[in-house]
Design an enzyme around this catalytic site. Structure first.
Site, PDB file in Angstrom:
ATOM      1  N   TYR A   3       0.913  -1.435   0.385  1.00 50.76           N
ATOM      2  CA  TYR A   3      -0.202   0.382  -0.118  1.00 50.76           C
ATOM      3  C   TYR A   3       1.045   1.016  -0.078  1.00 50.76           C
ATOM      4  CZ  TYR A   3      -3.339   3.741   1.754  1.00 50.76           C
ATOM      5  OH  TYR A   3      -4.069   4.482   1.579  1.00 50.76           O
TER       6      TYR A   3
ATOM      7  N   ASP B 142       9.264   2.388   0.633  1.00 54.28           N
ATOM      8  CA  ASP B 142       8.292   3.318   0.452  1.00 54.28           C
ATOM      9  C   ASP B 142       8.447   3.416   1.640  1.00 54.28           C
ATOM     10  OD1 ASP B 142       6.309   3.593   2.188  1.00 54.28           O
ATOM     11  OD2 ASP B 142       4.968   3.655   0.674  1.00 54.28           O
TER      12      ASP B 142
ATOM     13  N   LYS C 177       4.721   8.220   9.781  1.00 55.17           N
ATOM     14  CA  LYS C 177       4.608   7.757  10.255  1.00 55.17           C
ATOM     15  C   LYS C 177       5.536   7.719  11.804  1.00 55.17           C
ATOM     16  CE  LYS C 177       1.729   3.593   8.732  1.00 55.17           C
ATOM     17  NZ  LYS C 177       0.661   3.439   8.907  1.00 55.17           N
TER      18      LYS C 177
END
Ligand code: PMP
Length: 420
Positions: free
Chosen positions: A144, A227, A255
């Site tokens: 994702y 990523d 994050k």
């Protein structure tokens, strides 16, 4: 035109939110349970609106590596708030945070901050397309990269011709990746990958997989984008690139680098990064990019991680949890695979190793749901989906792992009777 309905005052407050949430997985439907309405959080705990206390292993979906509201981050935030909530201009903490990232991730020379990980990935892909003058993106089934249109599969509303420039390959299947890379070589802008997949449950890269992506992308003149929105600063100093010894051309982060506040970042060598506006012709901007509060929380979090690295302790705790779960499953006669990397892990209810999206999707959702609900009833909160990672934080200790295992032992009882 439909007429607007006046909302009834009697409806539950969450009824005014679509599906009761602002991000789909929060609704607990995947485990057939009721959503949680959170009242507050502290250290390893979440408290719901009925004052029930849970040991939290969702941890802001990985953002809270130091646990909920750690004093260093709260202090940093309060100081920053006194100086002003938004400047709309460059400020010192932006370069402090960027410097930490550059120091920690060897392949990154310059950084552009965004407001979310989605935006960081959108920007990385736009940069890769401009830099190479090509348009095809190869991504992996199960990974994702946020909800940007050019990286989204499986959502209505994305024009078919956009989706067609996104090629999907199976994780850890080098033969198929090589075939697809060579097939699309002339128009391949980049390969984007989560170096450790965390959005189909945790799936580590097979031996040599990331190095092979590095070699293949160089061979065809495409960029390699890691990523690291989840893995960045979670897997240790230098992130996944150092752990696995493979450098990316572009890295996306999010994050952990925001200490719990909204953030994203894209980084890479100056020669690529300076294609971004205002130096170059690739547009990216944002009212809230480099937000003073996110930068302050990020600076405080990364300084703390450097001063008191929790990584070895968290790895040991995660191993303890993983070993405990495996032993319990064996005793209960229930097949599980526990994929554990650093401080994140996923329990898959299956006999077969989980190495890609297909093997993750073939696991028992019923058993996972049953186990997850039983854990919650015993005060242990894990992500309510079989395709997410469970996150440990510096606020967790052996005591919390023991609490988890005690609840889990009970949760395994009777699980064999739940159809796989
Ligand atoms: N990339 C990865 C690997 C992610 O896990 C996520 C979010 N879970 C994103 C990108 C998107 O980040 P955000 O939710 O901050 O937009």
């Amino acid at each position: 035109m439909p007429t607007a309905k006046r909302p009834s005052k009697k409806r539950a407050p969450v009824d005014f939110l679509v599906g009761g949430v602002n991000s789909p997985v929060r609704n607990f439907r995947a485990v057939n349970d009721a959503p949680i309405i959170v009242k507050r959080a502290a250290g390893p705990w979440l408290f719901d609106d009925r004052n029930r206390r849970y040991v939290d292993f969702i941890m802001g979906w990985g953002a809270l590596l130091l646990g909920h509201n750690p004093p260093v981050v709260v202090e940093g935030l309060l100081e920053a708030l006194k100086r002003g909530e938004l400047f709309g201009l460059t400020h010192a903490n932006e370069s402090r945070l960027a410097r930490s990232i550059v120091n920690w991730v060897p392949s990154v020379e310059q950084v552009r901050f965004t407001v979310s990980g989605s935006e960081a990935c959108m920007t990385a892909v736009r940069l890769a397309r401009a830099y190479t003058g090509r348009s095809t993106v190869l991504a992996f089934d199960g990974c994702y990269h946020g909800h940007g249109d050019s990286l989204m599969i499986g959502s209505a509303g994305v024009p078919a011709n956009w989706a067609s420039s996104l090629v999907r390959a199976p994780l850890n299947n080098l033969k198929e990746v090589e075939r697809l890379v060579l097939q699309h070589a002339a128009d391949l802008a980049c390969v984007i990958v989560e170096p450790v997949a965390a959005n189909i449950g945790v799936i580590p890269p097979s031996r040599g997989f990331l190095e092979a992506l590095r070699t293949l992308t160089r061979k065809v003149g495409a960029l390699l984008v890691f990523d690291e929105v989840v893995t960045g600063f979670r897997l240790g100093n230098g992130s996944a690139q150092k752990v696995y010894g493979t450098a990316a051309d572009l890295t996306t982060l999010g994050k952990v680098i925001g200490g719990g506040l909204p953030i994203g970042a894209v980084g890479g060598p100056r020669g690529i990064m300076e294609r971004l506006s205002p130096c170059g012709d690739v547009y990216h901007g944002g009212t809230f990019a480099g937000h003073p509060l996110s930068m302050a929380a990020g600076v405080a979090a990364l300084e703390e991680l450097q001063k008191n690295p929790p990584y070895d302790r968290l790895r040991a705790l995660a191993d303890q949890l993983s070993d405990g779960i495996k032993t319990q499953a064996e005793k209960a006669g229930v097949a599980v695979q526990v994929n554990c990397v650093g401080s994140m892990l996923t329990v898959f209810f299956t006999e077969k190793p989980v190495v890609d999206a297909a093997s993750a999707r073939a696991t028992s959702r019923k058993r996972f749901a049953h186990w997850t609900r039983a854990l919650r009833a015993a005060g242990i909160l894990i992500p309510p989906s079989p395709f997410e990672a469970l996150f440990l934080s510096a606020a967790h200790s052996e005591k919390h792992v023991a609490q988890f295992l005690e609840a889990s032992a009970r949760a395994f009882r009777g699980l064999r009777r739940v159809a796989a």
